[in-house]
Scaffold this active site. Structure first.
Site, PDB file in Angstrom:
ATOM      1  N   ASP B  35      36.293  32.196  42.407  1.00  0.00           N
ATOM      2  CA  ASP B  35      36.578  32.974  43.633  1.00  0.00           C
ATOM      3  C   ASP B  35      36.466  32.053  44.846  1.00  0.00           C
ATOM      4  OD1 ASP B  35      36.246  36.421  43.981  1.00  0.00           O
ATOM      5  OD2 ASP B  35      36.583  35.108  45.701  1.00  0.00           O
ATOM      6  N   LEU B  52      43.088  29.535  45.122  1.00  0.00           N
ATOM      7  CA  LEU B  52      44.201  29.554  44.161  1.00  0.00           C
ATOM      8  C   LEU B  52      45.564  29.330  44.819  1.00  0.00           C
ATOM      9  CD1 LEU B  52      43.020  32.421  41.761  1.00  0.00           C
ATOM     10  CD2 LEU B  52      42.716  29.952  41.519  1.00  0.00           C
ATOM     11  N   TYR B 157      54.420  40.930  48.371  1.00  0.00           N
ATOM     12  CA  TYR B 157      53.413  41.554  47.505  1.00  0.00           C
ATOM     13  C   TYR B 157      54.084  42.201  46.296  1.00  0.00           C
ATOM     14  CZ  TYR B 157      49.531  44.134  45.687  1.00  0.00           C
ATOM     15  OH  TYR B 157      48.569  44.601  44.835  1.00  0.00           O
TER      16      TYR B 157
END
Lengths: 260, 260
Positions: B35, B52, B157
């Site tokens: 994370d 990421l 998205y």
């Protein structure tokens, strides 16, 4: 995980139903088996003999179930070789009658799991015939339906699973106020006592599936998903049809979308 | 059920990722959290901080993981408010890079679980754009892709989740010889720290979902399905996208097939 739960499983004497019964027992459930044949000793806590093609037999099952039920697994199903009328009666119209009749005995938050099939995957493309079958409410009307719609044995099998999946989606919110959900599990080819019947009727189509897969599925590959859907971990899953088929449904979707 | 297994979970510091970490821990797994932010104490056995959206950071994660891995849960994801480029980088291109880089460390029979979304449900209708994104191999090329395809934040998205689901199906047999399977779980609206971001970008569409559902989903509604897919009970499930959305996907399917 299913400790203290009472689970009714149709078709529990053999094949996927027997594997589901064994899985549910191993997870602590009390299992009530419904079948034409008696299950192996020790597989269930209560056995109710029934013929799901007959209304009186279905209604007797409901009367024989004592106490409350936490999950109903509709696993019983006939292969095409048993004939168009029986297939539609047992795989859909009788299954639905049993489910609706059992509803008053289901606890809040109960789960209903239907055994669909890869054979039912194309339900949306057959929606007119599926809708016509959804409107057949009596087991006695199935024979006339087959004649009217020119349904043969192989088509009856596909249609029975298409209707079961469509009904599962349609009922997504039907019993929501009681927290009752219904979902389906759709296996691809699975090595069960009726596997040879499928090969006999479906011929090349079934053989093509087996060429694509590295092995046939086993009943034990399907049971854990059915058991998961019976438990509380699936509370937010409703009206979903989950393929459990070694990747066959994904293969079909990719091919039809031109992804490969 | 996950006793002795090592599970890598991205996005484990909050929301659905944190719920998955807690569920996996409760089932006996060793959890490695990946994370940007540090997870609450006790939630995981190892924490690897990572971004990421950056190749070097992803590659460093792979180097930091000691020993073999039994499951990878790709849960980390950004909402539309974070901007088109970052959303596509983290939710798909970076996720895929991490997955492919981790493959050599996965055990035989390992499971990969991707967090899809109801927002990705329409992937087949957008297959040309999805295919174009599948061809973007470098994180550095994402910005140019967005410009070329006129992708704005909201579209980014949806596209990121469409591509993730399409890729999950496409990879159905990619690692079959090693017994490695990949599936997706697609939540509907879930109350997480990023839920308000969705409402802000998607507006009426998200509000309509909430009118149809009796409550929003909770992260704890999603975690049990992710955990089930990590375990051996899901060995015959491959390339499947499972909605976990209170019935929203079923509702959409029924409406588009004219079932209601």
């Amino acid at each position: 995980m299913l400790q203290g739960k009472t689970i009714v499983i149709t078709g529990a004497a053999s094949g996927i139903g027997a594997a589901c019964a064994a899985e549910a027992k191993s997870l602590g459930a009390r299992v009530i088996a419904v079948d034409r044949n008696e299950p192996p000793a020790g597989l269930c806590d209560q056995f109710i003999r029934a013929d799901l093609s007959r209304a009186e037999s279905i209604d007797a099952v409901v009367g024989d179930i004592q106490g409350r039920v936490d999950a109903l697994c509709n696993i019983a199903g006939l292969p095409p070789t048993r004939g168009d009328v029986l297939v539609l009666q047992v795989n859909f119209v009788g299954l639905r009658r049993l489910t609706l009749s059992l509803l008053p005995k289901l606890n809040e938050g109960a789960s209903i799991v239907n055994l669909g099939s890869l054979a039912g995957f194309g339900w949306a493309g057959q929606v007119d015939q599926v809708r016509a079958l959804l409107d057949v409410n009596s087991l006695d009307d199935v024979a006339a339906f087959c004649t009217q719609h020119g349904v043969d044995d192989a088509r009856a099998y596909f249609l029975s699973k298409e209707a079961l999946i469509a009904w599962t989606l349609q009922m997504r919110w039907q019993w929501r106020a009681r927290g009752i959900r219904m979902n389906a599990v759709s296996p691809g080819p699975v090595e069960t006592p009726i596997h040879q019947d499928f090969l006999q009727t479906l011929g090349e189509r079934a053989e093509e599936d087996m060429r694509l897969l590295e092995r046939a599925g086993q009943a034990e590959d399907i049971a854990p998903l059915v058991a998961f859907l019976c438990g509380e971990g699936s509370r937010w899953i409703r009206g979903v049809n989950i393929p459990c088929d070694g990747g066959m449904a994904a293969h079909i979707l990719c091919q039809s979308a031109g992804l490969d």
